[in-house]
Write a protein that holds these residues in place. Sequence first.
Motif, PDB file in Angstrom:
ATOM      1  N   VAL A  76     128.315  45.430  53.586  1.00  0.00           N
ATOM      2  CA  VAL A  76     127.909  46.951  53.478  1.00  0.00           C
ATOM      3  C   VAL A  76     126.577  47.034  53.933  1.00  0.00           C
ATOM      4  CG1 VAL A  76     127.306  48.847  51.731  1.00  0.00           C
ATOM      5  CG2 VAL A  76     129.395  47.390  51.259  1.00  0.00           C
ATOM      6  N   MET A  77     125.612  46.143  53.693  1.00  0.00           N
ATOM      7  CA  MET A  77     124.184  46.150  54.057  1.00  0.00           C
ATOM      8  C   MET A  77     123.558  44.682  54.233  1.00  0.00           C
ATOM      9  SD  MET A  77     120.893  47.672  52.242  1.00  0.00           S
ATOM     10  CE  MET A  77     119.257  47.502  52.855  1.00  0.00           C
ATOM     11  N   ARG A  78     122.824  44.667  55.425  1.00  0.00           N
ATOM     12  CA  ARG A  78     122.065  43.247  55.538  1.00  0.00           C
ATOM     13  C   ARG A  78     120.875  43.659  56.137  1.00  0.00           C
ATOM     14  NH1 ARG A  78     124.420  38.084  56.270  1.00  0.00           N
ATOM     15  NH2 ARG A  78     122.926  36.569  56.958  1.00  0.00           N
ATOM     16  N   ASP A  79     119.612  43.043  55.621  1.00  0.00           N
ATOM     17  CA  ASP A  79     118.506  43.279  56.370  1.00  0.00           C
ATOM     18  C   ASP A  79     117.543  41.865  56.000  1.00  0.00           C
ATOM     19  OD1 ASP A  79     115.857  44.190  57.219  1.00  0.00           O
ATOM     20  OD2 ASP A  79     116.003  46.044  56.799  1.00  0.00           O
ATOM     21  N   GLU A  80     117.380  41.350  56.913  1.00  0.00           N
ATOM     22  CA  GLU A  80     116.429  40.217  56.489  1.00  0.00           C
ATOM     23  C   GLU A  80     114.910  40.252  56.545  1.00  0.00           C
ATOM     24  OE1 GLU A  80     118.295  36.901  58.981  1.00  0.00           O
ATOM     25  OE2 GLU A  80     120.248  37.209  58.099  1.00  0.00           O
ATOM     26  N   SER A  81     114.489  41.476  56.851  1.00  0.00           N
ATOM     27  CA  SER A  81     113.024  41.855  57.204  1.00  0.00           C
ATOM     28  C   SER A  81     112.901  43.146  56.534  1.00  0.00           C
ATOM     29  CB  SER A  81     112.817  41.395  58.671  1.00  0.00           C
ATOM     30  OG  SER A  81     111.292  41.670  58.803  1.00  0.00           O
ATOM     31  N   LEU A  82     113.036  43.382  55.282  1.00  0.00           N
ATOM     32  CA  LEU A  82     113.001  44.775  54.585  1.00  0.00           C
ATOM     33  C   LEU A  82     111.439  45.193  54.977  1.00  0.00           C
ATOM     34  CD1 LEU A  82     114.805  44.123  51.343  1.00  0.00           C
ATOM     35  CD2 LEU A  82     115.581  45.841  53.078  1.00  0.00           C
ATOM     36  N   SER A  83     111.285  46.629  54.855  1.00  0.00           N
ATOM     37  CA  SER A  83     109.972  47.003  54.945  1.00  0.00           C
ATOM     38  C   SER A  83     109.126  46.530  56.185  1.00  0.00           C
ATOM     39  CB  SER A  83     109.084  46.685  53.415  1.00  0.00           C
ATOM     40  OG  SER A  83     108.215  47.600  53.201  1.00  0.00           O
ATOM     41  N   GLY A  84     109.879  46.546  57.269  1.00  0.00           N
ATOM     42  CA  GLY A  84     109.318  46.218  58.464  1.00  0.00           C
ATOM     43  C   GLY A  84     108.586  44.859  58.517  1.00  0.00           C
ATOM     44  N   GLY A  85     109.041  44.069  57.638  1.00  0.00           N
ATOM     45  CA  GLY A  85     108.383  42.760  57.799  1.00  0.00           C
ATOM     46  C   GLY A  85     107.241  42.509  56.999  1.00  0.00           C
ATOM     47  N   TYR A  86     106.929  43.582  56.238  1.00  0.00           N
ATOM     48  CA  TYR A  86     105.662  43.426  55.202  1.00  0.00           C
ATOM     49  C   TYR A  86     105.776  42.078  54.584  1.00  0.00           C
ATOM     50  CZ  TYR A  86     102.845  44.417  51.330  1.00  0.00           C
ATOM     51  OH  TYR A  86     101.591  44.336  50.333  1.00  0.00           O
ATOM     52  N   ARG A  87     104.615  41.475  54.408  1.00  0.00           N
ATOM     53  CA  ARG A  87     104.387  40.010  53.565  1.00  0.00           C
ATOM     54  C   ARG A  87     104.074  40.592  52.306  1.00  0.00           C
ATOM     55  NH1 ARG A  87     101.777  35.915  57.886  1.00  0.00           N
ATOM     56  NH2 ARG A  87     103.221  36.517  59.478  1.00  0.00           N
ATOM     57  N   PHE A  88     104.849  40.124  51.340  1.00  0.00           N
ATOM     58  CA  PHE A  88     104.445  40.112  49.599  1.00  0.00           C
ATOM     59  C   PHE A  88     103.617  39.091  49.372  1.00  0.00           C
ATOM     60  CE2 PHE A  88     108.355  42.776  50.394  1.00  0.00           C
ATOM     61  CZ  PHE A  88     107.779  43.960  49.393  1.00  0.00           C
ATOM     62  N   LYS A  89     102.870  39.086  48.410  1.00  0.00           N
ATOM     63  CA  LYS A  89     101.764  38.293  47.993  1.00  0.00           C
ATOM     64  C   LYS A  89     102.678  36.950  47.341  1.00  0.00           C
ATOM     65  CE  LYS A  89      97.421  40.557  47.732  1.00  0.00           C
ATOM     66  NZ  LYS A  89      96.387  40.808  46.737  1.00  0.00           N
ATOM     67  N   ASP A  90     103.547  37.448  46.720  1.00  0.00           N
ATOM     68  CA  ASP A  90     104.433  36.320  45.606  1.00  0.00           C
ATOM     69  C   ASP A  90     105.906  36.718  45.870  1.00  0.00           C
ATOM     70  OD1 ASP A  90     105.347  38.259  43.370  1.00  0.00           O
ATOM     71  OD2 ASP A  90     102.973  38.283  43.056  1.00  0.00           O
ATOM     72  N   ALA A  91     106.493  35.639  45.637  1.00  0.00           N
ATOM     73  CA  ALA A  91     108.177  35.597  45.744  1.00  0.00           C
ATOM     74  C   ALA A  91     108.531  36.799  44.676  1.00  0.00           C
ATOM     75  CB  ALA A  91     108.694  34.241  45.420  1.00  0.00           C
ATOM     76  N   ALA A  92     108.004  36.919  43.462  1.00  0.00           N
ATOM     77  CA  ALA A  92     108.715  37.795  42.354  1.00  0.00           C
ATOM     78  C   ALA A  92     108.686  39.214  42.894  1.00  0.00           C
ATOM     79  CB  ALA A  92     107.756  37.691  41.127  1.00  0.00           C
ATOM     80  N   ALA A  93     107.515  39.781  43.775  1.00  0.00           N
ATOM     81  CA  ALA A  93     107.615  40.938  44.155  1.00  0.00           C
ATOM     82  C   ALA A  93     108.365  41.275  45.492  1.00  0.00           C
ATOM     83  CB  ALA A  93     106.026  41.364  44.719  1.00  0.00           C
TER      84      ALA A  93
END
Length: 83
Positions: free
Chosen positions: A44-61
């Motif tokens: 239904v949906m696939r996105d491997e770089s959500l939010s334009g590739g924004y890098r989150f500081k930690d995996a949980a976020a």
Amino acid sequence: MHSRNGTAADLRIYGGALDAPGGGFLAAVVVMQVRGIQGEVTVVMRDESLSGGYRFKDAAAALRFAMDVGMKAARQSAQPVFS
């Protein structure tokens, strides 16, 4: 890679936090229809770089964001379409 999955109706949501080059984590999500269909599973949906590739500081976020996006997509795909 860190992952989490969940279910919404007949959809399965797979969220991921991918290690980003240079540090941080990228959020990724795949939403698949797994029940109520005959034959192949439908993406239904696939996105491997959500939010334009924004890098989150930690995996949980990153995982939290990916699952939120996946749940929203699942809710929208379950909405009846009226013309």
